[in-house]
Each structure stands twice: as C-alpha cells, then as structure tokens.
Scaffold this motif. Structure first.
Motif, PDB file in Angstrom:
ATOM      1  N   LEU A 395       0.785  -1.044  -0.059  1.00  0.00           N
ATOM      2  CA  LEU A 395       0.051   0.003  -0.088  1.00  0.00           C
ATOM      3  C   LEU A 395       0.793   1.086   0.120  1.00  0.00           C
ATOM      4  CD1 LEU A 395      -2.963  -0.913   2.400  1.00  0.00           C
ATOM      5  CD2 LEU A 395      -2.844  -0.887  -0.080  1.00  0.00           C
ATOM      6  N   TRP A 396       2.083   1.253   0.310  1.00  0.00           N
ATOM      7  CA  TRP A 396       2.761   2.297   0.653  1.00  0.00           C
ATOM      8  C   TRP A 396       3.239   2.941  -0.707  1.00  0.00           C
ATOM      9  CZ3 TRP A 396       7.553   2.202  -1.932  1.00  0.00           C
ATOM     10  CH2 TRP A 396       8.012   0.805  -2.221  1.00  0.00           C
ATOM     11  N   ALA A 397       3.288   1.910  -1.849  1.00  0.00           N
ATOM     12  CA  ALA A 397       3.609   2.559  -3.312  1.00  0.00           C
ATOM     13  C   ALA A 397       2.331   2.880  -4.128  1.00  0.00           C
ATOM     14  CB  ALA A 397       4.302   1.459  -3.835  1.00  0.00           C
ATOM     15  N   GLU A 398       1.161   2.413  -3.789  1.00  0.00           N
ATOM     16  CA  GLU A 398       0.117   2.654  -4.538  1.00  0.00           C
ATOM     17  C   GLU A 398      -0.256   4.152  -4.641  1.00  0.00           C
ATOM     18  OE1 GLU A 398      -3.485   0.630  -3.223  1.00  0.00           O
ATOM     19  OE2 GLU A 398      -2.899  -1.211  -3.654  1.00  0.00           O
ATOM     20  N   GLY A 399      -0.364   4.328  -6.140  1.00  0.00           N
ATOM     21  CA  GLY A 399      -0.493   5.805  -6.485  1.00  0.00           C
ATOM     22  C   GLY A 399       0.650   6.701  -6.332  1.00  0.00           C
ATOM     23  N   LYS A 400       1.801   6.301  -6.057  1.00  0.00           N
ATOM     24  CA  LYS A 400       2.719   7.059  -5.714  1.00  0.00           C
ATOM     25  C   LYS A 400       3.975   6.907  -6.450  1.00  0.00           C
ATOM     26  CE  LYS A 400       1.616   7.580  -0.676  1.00  0.00           C
ATOM     27  NZ  LYS A 400       0.483   6.374  -0.586  1.00  0.00           N
ATOM     28  N   VAL A 401       4.421   5.444  -6.674  1.00  0.00           N
ATOM     29  CA  VAL A 401       5.580   5.348  -7.560  1.00  0.00           C
ATOM     30  C   VAL A 401       5.343   3.768  -8.026  1.00  0.00           C
ATOM     31  CG1 VAL A 401       6.693   4.371  -5.356  1.00  0.00           C
ATOM     32  CG2 VAL A 401       7.861   4.949  -7.342  1.00  0.00           C
ATOM     33  N   GLU A 402       5.948   3.384  -9.181  1.00  0.00           N
ATOM     34  CA  GLU A 402       5.645   2.059  -9.869  1.00  0.00           C
ATOM     35  C   GLU A 402       6.967   1.376  -9.157  1.00  0.00           C
ATOM     36  OE1 GLU A 402       3.658   0.606 -11.775  1.00  0.00           O
ATOM     37  OE2 GLU A 402       2.590   2.371 -11.900  1.00  0.00           O
ATOM     38  N   VAL A 403       6.471   0.222  -8.629  1.00  0.00           N
ATOM     39  CA  VAL A 403       7.579  -0.695  -7.834  1.00  0.00           C
ATOM     40  C   VAL A 403       7.329  -2.147  -8.568  1.00  0.00           C
ATOM     41  CG1 VAL A 403       8.613  -1.565  -5.981  1.00  0.00           C
ATOM     42  CG2 VAL A 403       7.805   0.781  -5.983  1.00  0.00           C
ATOM     43  N   LYS A 415      15.470 -11.366 -14.169  1.00  0.00           N
ATOM     44  CA  LYS A 415      15.992 -11.534 -12.846  1.00  0.00           C
ATOM     45  C   LYS A 415      16.719 -10.528 -12.474  1.00  0.00           C
ATOM     46  CE  LYS A 415      17.300 -16.541 -13.220  1.00  0.00           C
ATOM     47  NZ  LYS A 415      18.500 -17.430 -13.115  1.00  0.00           N
ATOM     48  N   PRO A 416      16.186  -9.474 -11.546  1.00  0.00           N
ATOM     49  CA  PRO A 416      16.618  -8.075 -10.953  1.00  0.00           C
ATOM     50  C   PRO A 416      17.834  -8.170 -10.500  1.00  0.00           C
ATOM     51  CG  PRO A 416      14.900  -8.715  -9.740  1.00  0.00           C
ATOM     52  CD  PRO A 416      15.016  -9.713 -10.676  1.00  0.00           C
ATOM     53  N   GLU A 417      18.752  -7.258 -10.454  1.00  0.00           N
ATOM     54  CA  GLU A 417      20.083  -7.352  -9.873  1.00  0.00           C
ATOM     55  C   GLU A 417      19.945  -6.994  -8.332  1.00  0.00           C
ATOM     56  OE1 GLU A 417      24.243  -5.019  -9.666  1.00  0.00           O
ATOM     57  OE2 GLU A 417      22.671  -4.132 -11.120  1.00  0.00           O
ATOM     58  N   TYR A 418      18.984  -6.195  -7.982  1.00  0.00           N
ATOM     59  CA  TYR A 418      18.859  -6.097  -6.456  1.00  0.00           C
ATOM     60  C   TYR A 418      17.477  -6.581  -5.908  1.00  0.00           C
ATOM     61  CZ  TYR A 418      23.061  -3.227  -6.552  1.00  0.00           C
ATOM     62  OH  TYR A 418      24.468  -2.747  -6.950  1.00  0.00           O
ATOM     63  N   LEU A 419      17.510  -7.170  -4.884  1.00  0.00           N
ATOM     64  CA  LEU A 419      16.248  -7.380  -4.056  1.00  0.00           C
ATOM     65  C   LEU A 419      16.050  -6.033  -3.189  1.00  0.00           C
ATOM     66  CD1 LEU A 419      13.768  -8.419  -2.760  1.00  0.00           C
ATOM     67  CD2 LEU A 419      15.127  -9.815  -1.116  1.00  0.00           C
ATOM     68  N   LEU A 420      15.059  -5.243  -3.237  1.00  0.00           N
ATOM     69  CA  LEU A 420      15.115  -4.086  -2.383  1.00  0.00           C
ATOM     70  C   LEU A 420      14.237  -4.670  -1.316  1.00  0.00           C
ATOM     71  CD1 LEU A 420      15.138  -1.206  -1.431  1.00  0.00           C
ATOM     72  CD2 LEU A 420      13.335  -0.914  -2.743  1.00  0.00           C
ATOM     73  N   TRP A 421      14.744  -4.719  -0.073  1.00  0.00           N
ATOM     74  CA  TRP A 421      14.004  -5.057   1.197  1.00  0.00           C
ATOM     75  C   TRP A 421      13.529  -4.048   1.871  1.00  0.00           C
ATOM     76  CZ3 TRP A 421      12.869  -9.734   3.628  1.00  0.00           C
ATOM     77  CH2 TRP A 421      12.361  -9.631   5.069  1.00  0.00           C
ATOM     78  N   VAL A 422      12.135  -3.732   1.658  1.00  0.00           N
ATOM     79  CA  VAL A 422      11.543  -2.848   2.335  1.00  0.00           C
ATOM     80  C   VAL A 422      11.351  -2.620   3.688  1.00  0.00           C
ATOM     81  CG1 VAL A 422       9.217  -1.482   2.142  1.00  0.00           C
ATOM     82  CG2 VAL A 422      10.185  -2.464   0.272  1.00  0.00           C
ATOM     83  N   GLN A 434       7.199   7.338   3.523  1.00  0.00           N
ATOM     84  CA  GLN A 434       7.782   8.212   2.294  1.00  0.00           C
ATOM     85  C   GLN A 434       8.947   8.112   2.304  1.00  0.00           C
ATOM     86  OE1 GLN A 434       6.815  12.232   4.150  1.00  0.00           O
ATOM     87  NE2 GLN A 434       5.337  11.311   5.498  1.00  0.00           N
ATOM     88  N   VAL A 435       9.873   7.514   2.886  1.00  0.00           N
ATOM     89  CA  VAL A 435      11.382   7.145   2.747  1.00  0.00           C
ATOM     90  C   VAL A 435      11.352   6.219   1.516  1.00  0.00           C
ATOM     91  CG1 VAL A 435      13.393   6.496   3.601  1.00  0.00           C
ATOM     92  CG2 VAL A 435      11.954   7.998   4.999  1.00  0.00           C
ATOM     93  N   SER A 436      10.402   5.067   1.612  1.00  0.00           N
ATOM     94  CA  SER A 436      10.264   3.806   0.682  1.00  0.00           C
ATOM     95  C   SER A 436      10.139   4.511  -0.580  1.00  0.00           C
ATOM     96  CB  SER A 436       9.335   2.958   1.168  1.00  0.00           C
ATOM     97  OG  SER A 436       9.817   2.296   2.745  1.00  0.00           O
ATOM     98  N   THR A 437       9.040   5.581  -0.600  1.00  0.00           N
ATOM     99  CA  THR A 437       8.530   6.108  -1.800  1.00  0.00           C
ATOM    100  C   THR A 437       9.771   7.087  -2.445  1.00  0.00           C
ATOM    101  OG1 THR A 437       6.219   6.164  -0.960  1.00  0.00           O
ATOM    102  CG2 THR A 437       6.813   7.473  -2.915  1.00  0.00           C
ATOM    103  N   ALA A 438      10.453   7.616  -1.661  1.00  0.00           N
ATOM    104  CA  ALA A 438      11.431   8.351  -2.064  1.00  0.00           C
ATOM    105  C   ALA A 438      12.683   7.655  -2.606  1.00  0.00           C
ATOM    106  CB  ALA A 438      11.987   9.454  -1.072  1.00  0.00           C
ATOM    107  N   PHE A 439      13.265   6.487  -2.220  1.00  0.00           N
ATOM    108  CA  PHE A 439      14.108   5.862  -2.348  1.00  0.00           C
ATOM    109  C   PHE A 439      13.661   5.159  -3.711  1.00  0.00           C
ATOM    110  CE2 PHE A 439      17.045   2.047  -1.956  1.00  0.00           C
ATOM    111  CZ  PHE A 439      18.253   2.847  -2.543  1.00  0.00           C
ATOM    112  N   ALA A 440      12.468   4.544  -3.851  1.00  0.00           N
ATOM    113  CA  ALA A 440      12.237   3.772  -4.992  1.00  0.00           C
ATOM    114  C   ALA A 440      12.035   4.881  -6.325  1.00  0.00           C
ATOM    115  CB  ALA A 440      10.492   3.484  -4.924  1.00  0.00           C
ATOM    116  N   LYS A 441      11.732   6.251  -5.938  1.00  0.00           N
ATOM    117  CA  LYS A 441      11.824   7.294  -7.169  1.00  0.00           C
ATOM    118  C   LYS A 441      13.404   7.468  -7.543  1.00  0.00           C
ATOM    119  CE  LYS A 441       7.559   9.475  -5.711  1.00  0.00           C
ATOM    120  NZ  LYS A 441       7.198  10.884  -5.197  1.00  0.00           N
TER     121      LYS A 441
END
Length: 659
Positions: A395-403, A415-422, A434-441
C-alpha cells in the motif's frame, strides 16, 4: 584456534598500542605511558630477580647498547609513571569522576584502587632511588656506569646521603624487589588483575562485527525440525550414533550458563567505567550499568564456583545471576547499541551477556515485557511487529510510485540485480513509508534493476533476536532464506541498518550468504561513479546534521557513506558533539521502540534530540527507520517540528535530483 594472525594484530593494536584508551586523549596518553613504561621496566625487574637468585650483577648487560637503551627508557618511564599515578590518585580522591562511582563500586573497590596505585607509585620511587644511588656509588668508587640513567643522574646532583651510597642503593633494591613480589601476589585479589589478564583477553576477543550476535545451534535444530517435521523421525546415517537428547537450558540464568569467554571477560575487567559512561540507558538515569553486569558475573562465580567445582553442574544454592544479582529492569533497559563494547579498552562484549539473559527470560520463562510479547505474536502471525495484514505490504507504493515485484519479473523470466528489502517500517510506518517512496523514485530515475517481494516479504527477525526470542528470529530467518533461494537472490539493498546488519552478519550462520548494501552506501557509490548528480535548489544553504544509526556505524563501522552523500548536496553539514563512533543511540534498538522505557531521568531519544538541536541545524538527517521515528518524536516533544525537519538521506537525495 582460528585466525591467529588476525588475533595477534588486534592484540598489538588494542592491547599493546592502547588504541581504545586514546578515545579519551589526555587520560588515555597517561594510561598508555604507564602501560608502556611497565613493559620496559618489567625487563629490569626480570634482571633483578636473576641477579637475586644467582648472585650476578647486571645480568642482562651483555645486551650492550640495547641494555643501555632499556635502562635509560626505564629510568625515564619511572618518573613519568610516578607523575601519572599522582594524577590518577588526585582524580580519584579529589575530583570524584562520575564513572568511578556507581552502585557496583563499593568502598572496597575504591580502597583497592588507591592501594594498588600507591604501591605502583612506591615501586617507581624505589626504582628511581635505586638508580640514583647506583649513579652516586659508581661515581664515588670510580667504576663506570653499566647502562644509562638520565633522570637518576639529574637526581644524583640533588641528593647527598653522606657517602652511604651503597647502603641506600641496597635499601632501595630490596624495597623495590620486595614491592614487586607483594604487588604480584596482591594483583589476583585486586581490580588491577587486568595487568595480567588484559592482553590475553584482547587476544581472545571476538573478531566478528559488533552487530553480530551468536547463533544458538540448539535452537537451529529445534526450528529446522519445526519447519520440516520429517527430520525429527529421520534415522541417523549408517554408522552414525543417534544423538542423545539432553535437556538444555536456553540462555543464561546463572554463571554455569555463561561462556568461558564471558567469565574471562569478568576477570579481566578493569572496572574503569568507560562502558557505563557511554551507555545511553545509564546516561539517562536508568538502572543499567554494563560494568555492573560484568562485575556481577565475577562476583556470582566467586560465590557459586566452589560449589560447582565440588558438586558438579547440578549444584544449586537457591540463588541465580538473574534477579539475585541482575534485575530484569536492568536487562530490558539496554538498547543493544554496542557503545559499551565499542568503548571497552580490553574488548569485553557486554551485549552478549545481556542478550543471553534476555534469551533465558523469553524462551524459558516467557517473562518478556507485555509489549514485547505482543510484538512476538505479531511477527509470528503477520510477519511484522504491528497488526497489519501481510496483504497490505504494498500500500505504501499505490498511487505514488511504480515498484516492480519479484514474482512478476520472475514470471517473465527476468532476474533483477537487487532485491529491495522494504522492511516492516518501510511498508507500514506512516512516516517511513515516505522514505520507501522517495528511494524507489531515485531507483526508478536511475534505471536500477531491482524488485521487491511485496506480500511475500516477512520480518528480518532483528527485533525478536535482540529482545531475546532466538527461536522466532531463526524461524523468520529460515523462511526468508527459503524465499530468497526461490528467487535466486544474490544482492540485497535496504534502507534499514538493522536488516542490513542481520542479513550481512547473521544470516550466513543459517546458510544465507548475500551481498548486502545499505542505501547510504549505494547512493554514495552512484555519486562517485557520476551516475547521480545532486544539484537541486531545495536544500540550497540548508544546515544539516547527521545522526549515526548504531547498526550502520558502531555495528558495522560505516560512518563515511552517509556523510559523503550529504557532502554531495548543496548544503552545509554540521557534526553533533557526540558523532560517529561516539554517537549516542536514538533509544529505539533492542526492542525499546516497541515498549515503555524503564524509569529514569529522561528518555534516550530526548537526550539525542538535544544533541542535534544544539548544532543549530535546519535538518536532522537519519538513515534508519527506528532513528526516524525517535528523532521525529523528539522534535515533537521539544515543539521544534516546525523549525527543524527530520529527513532520511533518501528523501534528501530525492529532493535534490537533477532532472
């Protein structure tokens, strides 16, 4: 014994080089000079014993020029040590230094220190007396000096003993050798036993990062059977004997449960109080004193040890280390920040004792604070410390950033290079989302190949482990490792230093080996490579101070990366009075964020927030979800949230992206 070369290096650096003592430069220098002086003077003492036993005269003089150098050095060091001891005595008797006091420091402790210091002073005076009258006697008899004695030669011009130089030389010789033997026999019963124990203790100290806790293999067996019940009924390999099931106590209840190294630590403890002086719980008036924990182990072993030796491990005197010596309140006040272990001049690891006793309380008695029991239940049922459904993890990403989701990419054969552990905070905490969203952007902006687990992500287990629930930690870890293996994860990227530390240092014990990168390191590398340019105007002219997360800094010695990121911003960086390895914990670690703090003078997060506000910074930068929560709470409590903002470095980078 493994890593002998590395151990020797640590011993030379910490014990012989006295590097950790120099964290307090002035007194550190005096103490180091005393130590180095003793090492030199010890050679002369050995010579005196040889001369006394075999009737020789200056038995080591065959060393020639080296002997002259040793004698001259010892003569100079004798004066330096005598002066240093007077300073130490003055501080103890008249200045009432805070770290020399505490409920664990009885009158006998202070008396013992003063007696030992006085004896050292007399040893140096008698050595200088012996050398001075040796110089005078040599001048009177016309025989040349064997060796050089610069200080004593200067003193010889002052003293006139009426020609009785031989008598006074012999008097001081016997006084000095007598004091040596008295002191050597007194030391084992004194706090100064560390004279013998400190060097071997450093040699035998832990080599792992401070953030790593030992894995309980007995728990691992239990958890693997729980996850795969067929293992419980599997027959042992042909020719192998079935393991005899012996009931084992989980954690530390009493001294028979501590490791030999924990007991060795207690014998080597100098009682200097450096550990307690930097403990955030103690600084804010709570009961915990890391020094007391170590001294309690020694005192309890002295009390129970003879009975254990005589009657075996089953011996009981109806007392225990927990509650009779160390209270539950002390144990639960610890933030597991590792400041005590960082500061200890002989590498004692206090947190291993505290976690060991927490493990007993949690796994044997279910005696954790109620709030932590609720956290354990939430982690077990929801994969997060809070009562949120795992289905809500995105839900943290919905409507804010494509993840991108790992499952979706794998379904396409990618196969992505990194697993992003949220992480749980990154997914559920309103502020840290908000930090998760900013970093994903930022990741999307740079075209980084990454994906998240989404609803398949669980909890790293860090909170459970440090709160003493080793079984829950290992259950979470093994489930995560299974998921990682399914997606062939090789690299993990995270904003959470606690997850970073756990994946990097602790998962390998359970078979999970990954390249783990904290987002501050990742951003730093991108800036160095020229792939990330930060020239936005949003932070122009702003003053920023950085709060070091314990599990990025002390636990893993990463202090530069976040500062290098901040240096790339169009802003000014200010340092707090306590920063980097001296930084104060935010107060959230060790499960503290999820429970009421123990009684004290103030909350740890307020003490740390005051450090930040003293800099006059416009922004407090953090790089940890726990630190974010605590510093934000501190600003609210101080009514400073309008004047001073709290941002994660990922948010600051997102604000400054050159589009």
């Amino acid at each position: 014994m493994k890593d002998l070369g590395r151990r020797f290096g640590v011993m030379m650096e910490v014990a012989i080089g006295q590097t950790k003592i120099f964290r307090r430069p002035v007194m550190g220098l005096l103490h180091a000079l005393v130590f180095w002086g003793f090492c030199v003077i010890l050679i002369g003492s050995i010579e005196m014993v040889i001369d006394g036993l075999f009737g020789t005269e200056r038995a080591l003089s065959f060393l020639g020029g080296l002997y002259t150098f040793i004698m001259a050095s010892g003569d100079i060091f004798a004066l330096i040590i005598a002066i240093a001891i007077l300073v130490f005595l003055f501080r103890r008797v008249f200045l009432h230094v805070k770290r020399f006091s505490g409920i664990e420091m009885k009158h006998i402790s202070h008396l013992d220190a003063n007696i030992a210091l006085t004896m050292i002073f007399l040893l140096m005076v008698s050595l200088l007396g012996m050398n001075t009258f040796y110089v005078l006697e040599a001048g009177e008899s016309g025989h040349g000096l064997v060796g050089a004695y610069p200080v004593s030669q200067a003193l010889a011009g002052i003293f006139d003993a009426g020609g009785a130089y031989h008598f006074w030389h012999e008097f001081n010789w016997w006084l000095h050798i007598g004091l040596i033997f008295v002191f050597a026999n007194y030391l084992p019963y004194s706090k100064h036993f560390h004279v013998f124990m400190s060097v071997p203790n450093v040699f035998l100290s832990r080599l792992e990062p401070l953030g790593k806790l030992d894995t309980m293999e007995s728990i691992t067996k239990e958890v693997r059977i729980m996850m795969d019940p067929e293992q419980a009924f599997a027959s042992p390999p042909e020719g192998a004997e079935a393991e005899e099931e012996t009931p084992e106590r989980f954690g530390i209840l009493d001294v028979e449960d501590v490791s030999w190294k924990n007991y060795f630590d207690s014998l080597a403890c100098t009682e200097c109080g450096r550990c307690t002086s930097v403990c955030p719980a103690n600084i804010t008036g709570k009961m915990l004193s890391p020094r007391k924990i170590v001294m309690d182990v020694r005192a309890r072993m002295k009390e129970k040890g003879p009975g254990l030796v005589k009657n075996g491990k089953e011996y009981s005197d109806q007392r225990a280390l927990i509650r009779d010596y160390v209270s539950e309140e002390e144990l639960w006040a610890c933030t597991l920040c590792n400041a005590c272990a960082q500061e200890c001049p002989i590498n004692i690891n206090h947190p291993s004792l505290i976690v060991g006793m927490r493990r007993y309380l949690v796994m044997e008695e279910s005696a954790a604070p109620g709030e932590l029991n609720a956290i354990f239940s939430n982690i077990e049922n929801n994969g997060a410390p809070w009562q949120f459904s795992p289905e809500d993890r995105m839900l943290w990403a919905e409507g804010k950033v494509e993840v991108p989701l790992m499952a979706d990419l794998f379904a396409k054969g990618e196969k992505p290079e990194y697993l992003l552990w949220v992480g749980s905070a990154g997914a559920f905490d309103d502020r840290y989302k908000q930090v998760s969203t900013a970093f994903a952007k930022v990741l999307n902006h740079l075209g980084i190949s990454y994906a998240v687990l989404g609803t398949e992500e669980g909890n790293s287990g860090d909170v459970a482990r440090r709160a003493g629930n080793e079984m829950l930690f290992q259950m979470q870890a093994l489930m995560n490792i299974e998921v990682f293996e399914g997606y062939e994860v090789k690299k993990i990227l995270t904003c959470d230093p606690h997850a970073f530390n756990t994946f990097l240092n602790e998962y390998p014990d359970l078979g999970g080996n990954y390249e783990v990168v904290h987002h501050s390191q990742f951003l730093r590398d991108l800036i160095k490579e020229g792939r990330l340019s930060l020239k936005g105007e949003a932070l122009q002219g702003k003053k920023i101070t950085f709060h070091d997360p314990c599990y990025l800094g002390r636990a893993n010695k990463e202090y530069k990366a976040p500062r290098q990121v901040l240096d790339a911003l169009p802003s000014t960086t200010l340092e707090m009075g306590r920063s980097m390895s001296f930084a104060l914990c935010c107060g959230a670690g060790g499960g503290q964020m999820f429970k009421e703090a123990e009684k004290g003078d103030k909350e740890v997060f307020l003490e740390r927030c005051e450090d930040a506000l003293k800099t006059g910074a416009d922004i407090i930068a953090t790089a940890c979800p726990y630190c974010m929560v605590m510093m934000t709470d501190g600003l609210k409590y101080k009514n400073k949230e309008e004047d001073t903002k709290n941002y994660d470095i990922a948010e600051l980078v997102a604000m400054s992206l050159e589009v």
